[in-house]
Scaffold this motif. Structure first.
Motif, PDB file in Angstrom:
ATOM      1  N   ALA A  11     -64.047  -2.598  21.371  1.00  0.00           N
ATOM      2  CA  ALA A  11     -63.952  -1.228  22.359  1.00  0.00           C
ATOM      3  C   ALA A  11     -62.604  -0.907  22.771  1.00  0.00           C
ATOM      4  CB  ALA A  11     -64.751  -1.669  23.500  1.00  0.00           C
ATOM      5  N   GLY A  12     -62.135   0.059  23.322  1.00  0.00           N
ATOM      6  CA  GLY A  12     -61.036   0.477  23.569  1.00  0.00           C
ATOM      7  C   GLY A  12     -60.780   1.831  24.164  1.00  0.00           C
ATOM      8  N   ALA A  13     -59.630   2.153  24.700  1.00  0.00           N
ATOM      9  CA  ALA A  13     -59.484   3.521  24.970  1.00  0.00           C
ATOM     10  C   ALA A  13     -58.993   4.533  24.023  1.00  0.00           C
ATOM     11  CB  ALA A  13     -58.279   3.630  26.208  1.00  0.00           C
ATOM     12  N   GLN A  14     -59.223   5.976  24.210  1.00  0.00           N
ATOM     13  CA  GLN A  14     -58.669   6.791  23.194  1.00  0.00           C
ATOM     14  C   GLN A  14     -57.295   6.703  22.985  1.00  0.00           C
ATOM     15  OE1 GLN A  14     -59.700  10.531  24.926  1.00  0.00           O
ATOM     16  NE2 GLN A  14     -60.786  11.073  23.096  1.00  0.00           N
ATOM     17  N   ARG A  33     -68.418  -4.880   8.791  1.00  0.00           N
ATOM     18  CA  ARG A  33     -68.661  -3.757   9.905  1.00  0.00           C
ATOM     19  C   ARG A  33     -70.033  -3.203   9.921  1.00  0.00           C
ATOM     20  NH1 ARG A  33     -66.773   2.030   7.630  1.00  0.00           N
ATOM     21  NH2 ARG A  33     -68.855   2.604   8.181  1.00  0.00           N
ATOM     22  N   SER A  34     -70.370  -2.791  11.152  1.00  0.00           N
ATOM     23  CA  SER A  34     -71.677  -2.094  11.038  1.00  0.00           C
ATOM     24  C   SER A  34     -71.710  -0.869  10.123  1.00  0.00           C
ATOM     25  CB  SER A  34     -72.103  -1.536  12.372  1.00  0.00           C
ATOM     26  OG  SER A  34     -71.141  -0.788  13.019  1.00  0.00           O
ATOM     27  N   SER A  35     -72.895  -0.247   9.714  1.00  0.00           N
ATOM     28  CA  SER A  35     -72.915   0.695   8.885  1.00  0.00           C
ATOM     29  C   SER A  35     -72.374   2.122   9.375  1.00  0.00           C
ATOM     30  CB  SER A  35     -74.163   0.925   8.368  1.00  0.00           C
ATOM     31  OG  SER A  35     -75.174   1.345   9.294  1.00  0.00           O
ATOM     32  N   ASN A  36     -72.331   2.265  10.471  1.00  0.00           N
ATOM     33  CA  ASN A  36     -71.680   3.618  11.458  1.00  0.00           C
ATOM     34  C   ASN A  36     -70.386   3.370  11.954  1.00  0.00           C
ATOM     35  OD1 ASN A  36     -74.129   5.197  10.924  1.00  0.00           O
ATOM     36  ND2 ASN A  36     -75.127   3.964  12.646  1.00  0.00           N
ATOM     37  N   PHE A  37     -69.722   4.247  11.844  1.00  0.00           N
ATOM     38  CA  PHE A  37     -68.368   4.192  12.176  1.00  0.00           C
ATOM     39  C   PHE A  37     -68.206   3.790  13.643  1.00  0.00           C
ATOM     40  CE2 PHE A  37     -64.377   6.221  13.923  1.00  0.00           C
ATOM     41  CZ  PHE A  37     -63.522   5.391  13.302  1.00  0.00           C
ATOM     42  N   GLU A  38     -69.037   4.545  14.444  1.00  0.00           N
ATOM     43  CA  GLU A  38     -69.221   4.070  16.006  1.00  0.00           C
ATOM     44  C   GLU A  38     -70.664   4.193  16.298  1.00  0.00           C
ATOM     45  OE1 GLU A  38     -66.977   6.738  18.638  1.00  0.00           O
ATOM     46  OE2 GLU A  38     -65.068   6.053  17.568  1.00  0.00           O
ATOM     47  N   GLU A  39     -71.217   3.006  16.869  1.00  0.00           N
ATOM     48  CA  GLU A  39     -72.533   2.868  17.022  1.00  0.00           C
ATOM     49  C   GLU A  39     -73.103   3.549  18.182  1.00  0.00           C
ATOM     50  OE1 GLU A  39     -75.257   1.615  15.336  1.00  0.00           O
ATOM     51  OE2 GLU A  39     -73.778   0.974  13.634  1.00  0.00           O
ATOM     52  N   HIS A  40     -72.369   3.621  19.589  1.00  0.00           N
ATOM     53  CA  HIS A  40     -72.651   4.170  20.608  1.00  0.00           C
ATOM     54  C   HIS A  40     -74.093   3.680  21.117  1.00  0.00           C
ATOM     55  CE1 HIS A  40     -69.617   6.843  21.065  1.00  0.00           C
ATOM     56  NE2 HIS A  40     -69.455   7.004  19.835  1.00  0.00           N
ATOM     57  N   PHE A  41     -74.552   2.547  20.816  1.00  0.00           N
ATOM     58  CA  PHE A  41     -75.711   1.864  21.254  1.00  0.00           C
ATOM     59  C   PHE A  41     -75.923   1.939  22.846  1.00  0.00           C
ATOM     60  CE2 PHE A  41     -78.728  -1.150  22.388  1.00  0.00           C
ATOM     61  CZ  PHE A  41     -79.962  -0.570  21.877  1.00  0.00           C
ATOM     62  N   PHE A  42     -74.854   1.247  23.473  1.00  0.00           N
ATOM     63  CA  PHE A  42     -75.079   0.876  24.758  1.00  0.00           C
ATOM     64  C   PHE A  42     -74.537   2.025  25.693  1.00  0.00           C
ATOM     65  CE2 PHE A  42     -74.817  -3.163  22.903  1.00  0.00           C
ATOM     66  CZ  PHE A  42     -75.613  -4.020  23.457  1.00  0.00           C
ATOM     67  N   TYR A 108     -67.423   2.046  25.230  1.00  0.00           N
ATOM     68  CA  TYR A 108     -68.080   0.954  25.946  1.00  0.00           C
ATOM     69  C   TYR A 108     -66.947   0.660  26.914  1.00  0.00           C
ATOM     70  CZ  TYR A 108     -71.380   0.229  22.013  1.00  0.00           C
ATOM     71  OH  TYR A 108     -72.534   0.411  21.091  1.00  0.00           O
ATOM     72  N   LEU A 109     -65.858   0.801  27.070  1.00  0.00           N
ATOM     73  CA  LEU A 109     -64.933   0.467  27.883  1.00  0.00           C
ATOM     74  C   LEU A 109     -65.045   1.687  29.175  1.00  0.00           C
ATOM     75  CD1 LEU A 109     -61.534  -0.906  26.637  1.00  0.00           C
ATOM     76  CD2 LEU A 109     -63.666  -2.095  27.459  1.00  0.00           C
ATOM     77  N   VAL A 110     -65.469   2.761  29.163  1.00  0.00           N
ATOM     78  CA  VAL A 110     -65.718   3.849  29.762  1.00  0.00           C
ATOM     79  C   VAL A 110     -66.827   3.647  31.012  1.00  0.00           C
ATOM     80  CG1 VAL A 110     -66.111   6.352  30.114  1.00  0.00           C
ATOM     81  CG2 VAL A 110     -65.008   5.409  28.322  1.00  0.00           C
ATOM     82  N   TRP A 111     -67.807   3.105  30.590  1.00  0.00           N
ATOM     83  CA  TRP A 111     -69.062   3.169  31.493  1.00  0.00           C
ATOM     84  C   TRP A 111     -69.087   1.584  32.271  1.00  0.00           C
ATOM     85  CZ3 TRP A 111     -70.281   7.659  32.712  1.00  0.00           C
ATOM     86  CH2 TRP A 111     -70.137   8.634  31.747  1.00  0.00           C
ATOM     87  N   PRO A 112     -69.197   1.685  33.667  1.00  0.00           N
ATOM     88  CA  PRO A 112     -68.983   0.177  34.194  1.00  0.00           C
ATOM     89  C   PRO A 112     -70.256  -0.730  33.785  1.00  0.00           C
ATOM     90  CG  PRO A 112     -69.303   1.879  35.975  1.00  0.00           C
ATOM     91  CD  PRO A 112     -69.056   2.415  34.418  1.00  0.00           C
ATOM     92  N   HIS A 113     -71.470  -0.130  33.611  1.00  0.00           N
ATOM     93  CA  HIS A 113     -72.650  -0.865  33.102  1.00  0.00           C
ATOM     94  C   HIS A 113     -72.796  -1.502  31.736  1.00  0.00           C
ATOM     95  CE1 HIS A 113     -73.901   2.682  30.965  1.00  0.00           C
ATOM     96  NE2 HIS A 113     -74.678   2.043  30.732  1.00  0.00           N
ATOM     97  N   ILE A 114     -72.022  -1.144  30.878  1.00  0.00           N
ATOM     98  CA  ILE A 114     -72.120  -1.535  29.534  1.00  0.00           C
ATOM     99  C   ILE A 114     -71.620  -2.976  29.452  1.00  0.00           C
ATOM    100  CG2 ILE A 114     -70.932  -1.133  27.279  1.00  0.00           C
ATOM    101  CD1 ILE A 114     -71.218   1.828  27.783  1.00  0.00           C
ATOM    102  N   PRO A 115     -70.622  -3.651  30.087  1.00  0.00           N
ATOM    103  CA  PRO A 115     -70.458  -5.082  29.734  1.00  0.00           C
ATOM    104  C   PRO A 115     -71.506  -5.885  30.164  1.00  0.00           C
ATOM    105  CG  PRO A 115     -68.326  -3.998  30.698  1.00  0.00           C
ATOM    106  CD  PRO A 115     -69.560  -2.911  30.816  1.00  0.00           C
ATOM    107  N   ARG A 116     -72.114  -5.708  31.328  1.00  0.00           N
ATOM    108  CA  ARG A 116     -73.287  -6.624  31.665  1.00  0.00           C
ATOM    109  C   ARG A 116     -74.428  -6.235  30.673  1.00  0.00           C
ATOM    110  NH1 ARG A 116     -77.265  -6.329  36.932  1.00  0.00           N
ATOM    111  NH2 ARG A 116     -78.077  -8.490  36.665  1.00  0.00           N
ATOM    112  N   ALA A 117     -74.775  -4.813  30.224  1.00  0.00           N
ATOM    113  CA  ALA A 117     -75.723  -4.621  29.367  1.00  0.00           C
ATOM    114  C   ALA A 117     -75.548  -5.530  27.921  1.00  0.00           C
ATOM    115  CB  ALA A 117     -75.885  -3.280  28.985  1.00  0.00           C
ATOM    116  N   ILE A 118     -74.226  -5.585  27.448  1.00  0.00           N
ATOM    117  CA  ILE A 118     -74.105  -6.130  26.206  1.00  0.00           C
ATOM    118  C   ILE A 118     -74.124  -7.777  26.259  1.00  0.00           C
ATOM    119  CG2 ILE A 118     -72.051  -7.036  24.747  1.00  0.00           C
ATOM    120  CD1 ILE A 118     -70.955  -4.279  25.122  1.00  0.00           C
TER     121      ILE A 118
END
Length: 124
Positions: A11-14, A33-42, A108-118
């Motif tokens: 994860a990282g910033a633009q 790597r995962s099959s998608n370039f960016e997963e965007h699951f969380f 994943y670094l943009v949204w504050p809920h994502i680290p806990r969800a992961i």
């Protein structure tokens, strides 16, 4: 099938070099790597999938629902496709070494809920 949570998440910033790091990591013979370039699951699917599971399994604990959610996540990553695309010689060299898996989603670094969800979904 090879359904598992990733060993690590990139994860990282633009404009912080995540695409360059991704390119270097995917060249490593022991990293898949995962099959998608960016997963965007969380950031795009987590809330919808969790809500769907809560409706489908109303009597399950939050921990149990996250366990189910973790399996859904792992199935989306499709590491098997990427393992099969690696040269056979590379895989023979890695017989004694465990392959490390990863996915990349900078947001994943943009949204504050994502680290806990992961943490709740991927119990490393």
């Amino acid at each position: 099938t090879f359904a598992q949570a990733p060993d690590f998440i990139l994860a990282g910033a633009q404009k912080s070099g995540t695409t360059a790091l991704f390119a270097l990591l995917e060249k490593h013979p022991s990293i898949v790597r995962s099959s998608n370039f960016e997963e965007h699951f969380f950031d795009m699917h987590y809330g919808i999938e969790l809500e769907s599971l809560e409706i489908k399994y109303p009597n399950e604990t939050t921990e149990s629902l996250h366990c189910r959610l973790g399996r859904l996540y792992a199935n989306r990553l499709d590491f098997e496709k990427e393992i099969l695309s690696k040269p056979e010689s590379t895989l023979h060299q890695q017989n004694a070494t465990r392959l490390l898996t990863f996915e990349k989603t900078p947001f994943y670094l943009v949204w504050p809920h994502i680290p806990r969800a992961i943490v709740r979904t991927c119990p490393w």
